[in-house]
Every structure is written in C-alpha cells, then in structure tokens.
Design a protein around this motif. Structure first.
Motif: not given
Length: 408
Positions: A38-50, A341-352
């Motif tokens: 589950x953790x690796x699935x989260x990591x991979x999705x985050x890195x790809x979405x970022x 994926x949501x984390x990547x979007x949230x980080x982008x939304x906050x930074x931008x």
C-alpha cells in the motif's frame, strides 16, 4: 512530507515485528508485505502525478474560507460554540464551569465512558452534531488560510480540541493539534530545526500520555495490560537506562502504535462483505442508518473481528480493513495510489496559489498515514469524515471535471 510518511510507517512496522510486545501476527510477514504494498502504491502514484501536475494546478471553485477577518472569526466562533454544546452532551461538563476541569485523568476518562453508556442524544443534540460536522471542513480550511495572520482564528480553532482532550481524558486531540501545527508550519515554510525544537509540546504530550495511562489504572499497573500481549519489563535496557516511566511509555506507546496490525492480521482471514461505499466512512454510515436499515445490517470487518475476541471498540484494526469494507483487500492499494495523486495535486495547489483547501488536503493525507497503523482517523468522526469527502474526494473530482470540460 512523503519521506516522513515512509519513515513513520517503517518505524511502526519495525516496532510491530521487533518491538517490546510479542504479537501473534508478527510471526508472519503478511502484515508487513501488505502495508508496504500500500505504501509503495502511494509513493509511485505520487511520483508519477507530480511529474504531470503543473505548477498552476489549483482546486476548482471558491476558496471555502471567508475573505474578511470578521467573517473568518465568526465562522471559527460558530464552530467553537457548536463544539462546546456537543462536548456538554457527551461528557456532561460545562466549559464555563471551573469544576469541569480536572487533573484526575482516570476519573475523567471513566466519567466520560459512563456518560456515553447512559447518554440518549436528543433531536436538538443530533442537529448540533450534524451542523458541527458541516461547519468543520470550512473551519479547517479557514485555519490554514489564516495561520500566519490571525492568532484569534488559530487559537479559536485549536482550543475546542484541547478542551475535548481535557473533558474526555483522551490523547487523540493532542496529536491532532500537533499534526495541524506541523502541516501548517510545513506549508508556510516555518518548519525549521529551530521551530521544531520550540515545539516543547512533544515531550509534554509524552508525559501526559503516560500520566493518563497510569490514571486509568488508579496508578497501579498490572504486570501485563488486560487481555493483551503487552507486558512491562522493569529489568529491560530501557527501564535500566531511563527509568520505569520510560518502560511504561515504551510499552504503552508501542501498543498504541502497533496493536492495529494485530487486528489487520486477524482481518486477513475474514470473508469480505461489500459495504456500498460507506464502509470506510462509519460515522456517515451511522447517520444514514436512520433512513435505511439495509446499510445498518451490512457486516464489516470491525464487527466480524469480535470472533477473534478483538473488541474494536477498545482496539484498533489499522486503516486498511476499514477501506477493505468497500474495496476488499485487493483494491485498497488503489486507494492509497489515489491518495498519492491527491497529495501531488494538493502540494501543487498550495505552492502555486496558496489554496487553503490544498493545505487541508495535505493534512488529511498526513493524518491517514500517521494513524494508519491504528485506525481510519480521517473518518473516525462525522467532522473528519465530511472533511475527507469534501477535501479529498469532491474537490479533486471537480478539478478533473473542469479540466475535461476545458479540453473539449
């Protein structure tokens, strides 16, 4: 943040397999392999979405936080008042009464449990509970929106949580406050070594944790915790080096951080019953039960675990069986990938655009992983469940739908 999530989960697994408590589930690698999947699935999705998330990504719609100082403070005050009324109904303690505050933590916790067992929520209290839950996501977003510029809003939002901890004799709210401050400081780039060192609440929270545990046993601890594999060894290296209270903290802390993994180990052998999308949101399910008995009669892993003598009203199961109520264990890694994926979007939304909903989303993802070895904390109460639906599900879906419309 993703480094922190990984380190935290690995620490909890290390304590489960090599800590001071000998769990039966630690004899097999099943729990560790599944959690890591589950953790690796989260990591991979985050890195790809970022890589695919542009710096201009923000959530769709309004900011959900009042733009005026007066409006923001009125919202937080409304949430605080609703919380005070709710606490009075669940604990019998009045926030305005000096006698309501006590350092006899064992008695406070016992009184809270007794009050819950005899409590009958009136229709007015049910309305207050629902209103509080509806207001909470907006109050949460407002907290992040005004974290650096309005101390009244910050204190007004955190104070009800602190009072709840005092009135119930529980530690959950203390950790929630620490996580709120941690994520807010991270978002505003205040999380330096100096600022972390000033968070003296961390050791104080540890001392409070031990004191409360001792209070529940009237200061006289048994050799082992009731119906548990958690036993105290006052001849251990921890006790010899740091004292008996350090041993107590070590065992209690490990028990809190890892007992859910034992529940997960049991849950693997149970059959799956579909819960129609509400199994991972128990508070929402309970509210809807009044309208549909079909939902209430649907079995879930929490109730089925009682066949192993695992009382989920006092013990945890991790977040994964709660999610599996809807998805089955096979599809839970897809949910953690969605969180990435949501984390990547949230980080982008906050930074931008400093979108405060994005910061709230970062908090919810953080809470998911910090509490993952214990429970589905982001859906443990109606407040957090509605915040999860609004900030992790609805906002990202609205963003995707807007992008699809723009592409036509």
């Amino acid at each position: 943040m993703i480094v922190f999530y990984n380190a935290w989960v690995l620490l909890s697994l290390a304590l489960f397999y090599r800590g001071p408590i000998q769990w039966d589930g630690a004899r097999s690698a099943d729990v560790g392999l599944y959690v890591l999947l589950c953790l690796v699935s989260f990591d991979v999705a985050y890195l790809l979405a970022r890589r695919r998330t542009h710096a201009t990504s923000t959530f769709a719609g309004a900011r959900w936080a009042p733009r005026s100082t007066r409006g923001a403070r009125a919202l937080i005050l409304g949430y605080a008042v609703l919380t005070v009324i709710y606490l009075y109904s669940t604990t019998g303690r009045n926030v305005l009464s000096p006698s309501a505050y006590s350092l006899d933590f064992g008695a406070v916790y016992a009184d809270y449990g007794a009050n819950l067992s005899t409590r009958t929520a009136s229709q007015a209290v049910q309305v207050v509970t629902l209103l509080k839950a509806v207001v909470f996501p907006f109050a949460l977003v407002t907290f992040f929106d005004r974290f650096r510029r309005d101390k009244v809003v910050v204190v007004g939002f955190l104070a009800p949580m602190a009072v709840s901890s005092i009135f119930r004799g529980t530690d959950k709210e203390v950790l929630d406050i620490l996580l709120l401050l941690l994520v807010a400081m991270f978002c505003y780039r205040l999380l330096t070594w100096k600022s972390v060192a000033t968070l003296a609440l961390v050791p104080l929270a540890g001392a409070l944790f031990v004191t409360r545990r001792l209070g529940r046993f009237d200061g006289s601890l048994p050799t082992c915790l009731p119906e548990s594999s958690a036993c105290f060894d006052y001849g251990s290296q921890v006790a010899q080096a740091l004292g008996a209270r350090a041993e107590i903290f070590s065992v209690f802390g490990t028990n809190y951080l890892t007992n859910g993994y034992q529940g997960l180990a049991y849950a693997f052998s149970l059959p799956w019953t579909p819960n129609f999308g509400l199994g991972h949101l128990p508070p929402v399910k309970r509210v809807l039960c009044s309208a549909s008995e079909t939902l209430c009669s649907t079995a879930d892993y929490q109730s089925a675990l009682t066949t192993f003598g695992w009382d989920t009203s006092a013990r945890w199961t991790t977040a994964f069986p709660v999610l599996a109520n809807d998805l089955s264990f096979w599809l839970v890694p897809l949910y953690t990938a969605f969180l990435g994926i949501v984390l990547a979007r949230c980080l982008a939304g906050w930074r931008s655009g400093r979108d405060p909903r994005a910061a709230a989303g970062i908090l919810l993802v953080t809470m998911f992983w910090v509490y993952s070895s214990a429970n589905m904390q982001i859906a443990i109460s109606l407040d957090w469940a509605l915040a999860t639906v609004a900030l992790l599900y609805v906002s990202p879906l609205r963003k995707l739908r807007r992008q699809a419309a723009d592409g036509r």
